[in-house]
Design a protein around this motif. Sequence first.
Motif, PDB file in Angstrom:
ATOM      1  N   UNK A 177      51.294  81.346  61.976  1.00 39.48           N
ATOM      2  CA  UNK A 177      50.281  80.783  62.874  1.00 39.48           C
ATOM      3  C   UNK A 177      50.143  79.280  62.700  1.00 39.48           C
ATOM      4  N   UNK A 178      50.178  78.846  61.447  1.00 38.83           N
ATOM      5  CA  UNK A 178      50.048  77.405  61.190  1.00 38.83           C
ATOM      6  C   UNK A 178      51.259  76.641  61.716  1.00 38.83           C
ATOM      7  N   UNK A 179      52.417  77.257  61.637  1.00 42.52           N
ATOM      8  CA  UNK A 179      53.616  76.615  62.203  1.00 42.52           C
ATOM      9  C   UNK A 179      53.524  76.544  63.722  1.00 42.52           C
ATOM     10  N   UNK A 231      35.111  73.699  60.052  1.00 39.66           N
ATOM     11  CA  UNK A 231      36.510  73.445  59.698  1.00 39.66           C
ATOM     12  C   UNK A 231      37.128  72.582  60.800  1.00 39.66           C
ATOM     13  N   UNK A 232      38.233  71.929  60.476  1.00 40.80           N
ATOM     14  CA  UNK A 232      38.945  71.167  61.497  1.00 40.80           C
ATOM     15  C   UNK A 232      39.377  72.110  62.615  1.00 40.80           C
ATOM     16  N   UNK A 233      39.376  71.577  63.825  1.00 40.78           N
ATOM     17  CA  UNK A 233      39.932  72.303  64.959  1.00 40.78           C
ATOM     18  C   UNK A 233      41.394  71.926  65.141  1.00 40.78           C
ATOM     19  N   UNK A 234      41.977  72.466  66.189  1.00 44.67           N
ATOM     20  CA  UNK A 234      43.395  72.222  66.436  1.00 44.67           C
ATOM     21  C   UNK A 234      43.674  70.717  66.622  1.00 44.67           C
ATOM     22  N   UNK A 235      42.794  70.035  67.363  1.00 43.52           N
ATOM     23  CA  UNK A 235      43.021  68.611  67.646  1.00 43.52           C
ATOM     24  C   UNK A 235      43.027  67.805  66.342  1.00 43.52           C
ATOM     25  N   UNK A 236      42.084  68.097  65.444  1.00 43.43           N
ATOM     26  CA  UNK A 236      42.019  67.356  64.177  1.00 43.43           C
ATOM     27  C   UNK A 236      43.226  67.689  63.304  1.00 43.43           C
ATOM     28  N   UNK A 260      53.414  72.809  64.800  1.00 40.81           N
ATOM     29  CA  UNK A 260      54.762  72.423  65.217  1.00 40.81           C
ATOM     30  C   UNK A 260      55.606  71.940  64.046  1.00 40.81           C
ATOM     31  N   UNK A 261      55.158  72.209  62.823  1.00 38.59           N
ATOM     32  CA  UNK A 261      55.872  71.773  61.624  1.00 38.59           C
ATOM     33  C   UNK A 261      56.190  72.981  60.751  1.00 38.59           C
ATOM     34  N   UNK A 262      57.222  72.858  59.939  1.00 32.80           N
ATOM     35  CA  UNK A 262      57.495  73.895  58.957  1.00 32.80           C
ATOM     36  C   UNK A 262      56.408  73.850  57.878  1.00 32.80           C
ATOM     37  N   UNK A 263      55.884  75.001  57.520  1.00 30.34           N
ATOM     38  CA  UNK A 263      54.826  75.063  56.501  1.00 30.34           C
ATOM     39  C   UNK A 263      55.460  75.525  55.191  1.00 30.34           C
ATOM     40  N   UNK A 264      55.433  74.659  54.183  1.00 25.39           N
ATOM     41  CA  UNK A 264      56.136  74.962  52.929  1.00 25.39           C
ATOM     42  C   UNK A 264      55.195  75.176  51.748  1.00 25.39           C
ATOM     43  N   UNK A 265      53.919  74.826  51.902  1.00 27.58           N
ATOM     44  CA  UNK A 265      52.992  74.918  50.768  1.00 27.58           C
ATOM     45  C   UNK A 265      51.907  75.953  51.023  1.00 27.58           C
ATOM     46  N   UNK A 266      51.543  76.662  49.964  1.00 30.56           N
ATOM     47  CA  UNK A 266      50.517  77.700  50.041  1.00 30.56           C
ATOM     48  C   UNK A 266      49.550  77.510  48.880  1.00 30.56           C
ATOM     49  N   UNK A 307      45.803  65.088  61.839  1.00 33.24           N
ATOM     50  CA  UNK A 307      46.083  65.069  60.393  1.00 33.24           C
ATOM     51  C   UNK A 307      47.603  65.000  60.153  1.00 33.24           C
ATOM     52  N   UNK A 308      48.325  65.889  60.828  1.00 29.94           N
ATOM     53  CA  UNK A 308      49.776  65.956  60.665  1.00 29.94           C
ATOM     54  C   UNK A 308      50.441  64.700  61.248  1.00 29.94           C
TER      55      UNK A 308
END
Length: 233
Positions: A159-161, A115-120, A165-171, A124-125
């Motif tokens: 955790x994803x936020x 899976x992607x790591x934090x850096x990827x 550092x972004x608001x997470x709106x999709x699940x 991505x973002x």
Amino acid sequence: MPIPVILYHHIDEPPPHGKFGRSHHVSPQTFARQMRTLKRLGFHGLSLKEAMPYINGEKYGRIAAITFDDGMMSVYKHAMPILNELGFTATNYFVTNQIGGQNAWDIPQARPAPCMGKAELLDWVAHGHEAGAHTLDHVHLPQIDRHEAERQIFQSKQELENISGQQVVSFAYPYGEENPLMRRLVRQAGYQYGVTTAQRRANTHEDPFGVPRYTIRCRDTWVHFLAKCLWRK
Ligand SMILES: [Zn+2]
């Protein structure tokens, strides 16, 4: 006009015929061809959150929402460069306890894939793509107790936020498994949208917590691909 929300998992060479998970692979060449075809047909590829105003009928345009489940490294390596080149954005739904890990929920049936790591994820973002949540551990939400389902839905957002550092709106509901209670929990957790795997295009009256998606599979020919984007219901 209904809007296609398409779903990929791995953008990588598929395992051999008869092996577990083959259908969830699309080769990098095929993916690139599919994206270029969309562009040639006048579609603009958008992340789920950017596509929602079009699905809701607030905006008009020829749009395809592009989504990936599971936050795989192969998407970062093979799909992101094409998306960036075409000026498309997309959403990837991350399994937060496996960021920097692997497809643990699929092993041993499937071959391991990173899976992607934090850096990827941050890259991505940074390229304008969306990070959505897909629970902490890729669980079968309707089969576990309510308290644990809540934890999986609520904590994956936090955790994803924290990481992005972004608001997470999709699940995205793992395995596409959901019910009215799960939709309610996703809403209560503060998400704005939930995506399923109901195999059809999205209409203007969709429940924002039950947005259907078409899975693009290994065996899909270009006719199948176009049918899912253009003329099948
Ligand atoms: Zn998944």
